[in-house]
Design a protein around this motif. Structure first.
Motif, mmCIF file in Angstrom:
data_model
loop_
_atom_site.group_PDB
_atom_site.id
_atom_site.type_symbol
_atom_site.label_atom_id
_atom_site.label_comp_id
_atom_site.label_asym_id
_atom_site.label_seq_id
_atom_site.Cartn_x
_atom_site.Cartn_y
_atom_site.Cartn_z
ATOM 1 N N SER A 19 0.831 -1.209 0.000
ATOM 2 C CA SER A 19 0.000 0.000 0.000
ATOM 3 C C SER A 19 0.863 1.256 0.000
ATOM 4 N N PRO A 158 -6.692 -1.989 -5.276
ATOM 5 C CA PRO A 158 -7.383 -1.925 -3.976
ATOM 6 C C PRO A 158 -6.998 -3.111 -3.085
ATOM 7 N N ALA A 160 -7.083 -3.632 0.094
ATOM 8 C CA ALA A 160 -7.964 -4.025 1.193
ATOM 9 C C ALA A 160 -8.886 -5.167 0.763
ATOM 10 N N ALA A 161 -9.357 -5.121 -0.460
ATOM 11 C CA ALA A 161 -10.238 -6.186 -0.956
ATOM 12 C C ALA A 161 -9.472 -7.500 -1.104
ATOM 13 N N LEU A 162 -8.216 -7.424 -1.555
ATOM 14 C CA LEU A 162 -7.406 -8.642 -1.699
ATOM 15 C C LEU A 162 -7.021 -9.236 -0.366
ATOM 16 N N GLU A 163 -6.773 -8.379 0.610
ATOM 17 C CA GLU A 163 -6.339 -8.832 1.922
ATOM 18 C C GLU A 163 -7.425 -9.634 2.623
ATOM 19 N N LYS A 164 -8.693 -9.340 2.328
ATOM 20 C CA LYS A 164 -9.822 -10.000 3.002
ATOM 21 C C LYS A 164 -10.170 -11.344 2.389
ATOM 22 N N ARG A 165 -9.541 -11.700 1.265
ATOM 23 C CA ARG A 165 -9.869 -12.982 0.622
ATOM 24 C C ARG A 165 -9.497 -14.146 1.485
#
Length: 165
Positions: A19, A158, A160-165
């Motif tokens: 990031s 983005p 944040a979206a990848l981190e939540k997978r």
């Protein structure tokens, strides 16, 4: 032997590093370490691992639109004659050699590829496209869209979206 990093194996520290460098690719390693709350050596090791794994593909400068004020940008939809794997590989390999093609994406749907092309004039663009048709890339049809102004570009991924997978 260290395990290879993949998007599924990235942890919160890696995402913080990614990031920060997306926001500022010229950040010093010491400042990066400070921002992500890691020691300089731990941060440097993680950064090197991200580079080695190909997660970080490179560092680039974003140029001012004033520099490219005379350029015309086109979005070009390309349809190939045939849809065999070797035809796709040939097109994808050959298109790498044309600096006018800034980006090229394989697309699912009614077209095969979407390219972003830069040219100094309409005549130069048409000459470029005529040349592409002559070199045997297997282009059956192409459709040109002129970019009238950039609205949003060079956005960071983005994370944040990848981190939540």
């Amino acid at each position: 032997m260290k395990p290879t990093l993949t998007a599924a194996r990235l942890d919160a520290w890696d995402f913080r590093i990614l990031s920060e460098i997306q926001a500022d690719g010229r950040i010093s390693k010491s400042e990066l370490a400070k921002r992500v709350h890691l020691s300089a050596s731990a941060c440097s090791d993680r950064l090197r691992a991200l580079e080695t794994a190909g997660i970080i593909e490179g560092y680039f400068a974003r140029l001012s639109p004033s520099l490219t004020a005379g350029a015309i940008f086109f979005m070009v939809e390309v349809v190939l004659n045939r849809h065999r794997l070797e035809d796709q590989r040939h097109f994808e390999s050959a298109i790498q050699d044309f600096p006018e093609v800034l980006d090229c994406w394989a697309i699912g749907g009614r077209i095969d590829y979407l390219m972003r092309v830069a040219a100094p004039s309409m005549a130069a663009y048409q000459e470029f496209m005529d040349g592409l048709l002559q070199v045997g890339l297997g282009i059956d049809q192409y459709y040109s869209l002129i970019v009238t102004k950039p609205v949003k570009s060079n956005s960071p991924v983005p994370l944040a979206a990848l981190e939540k997978r």
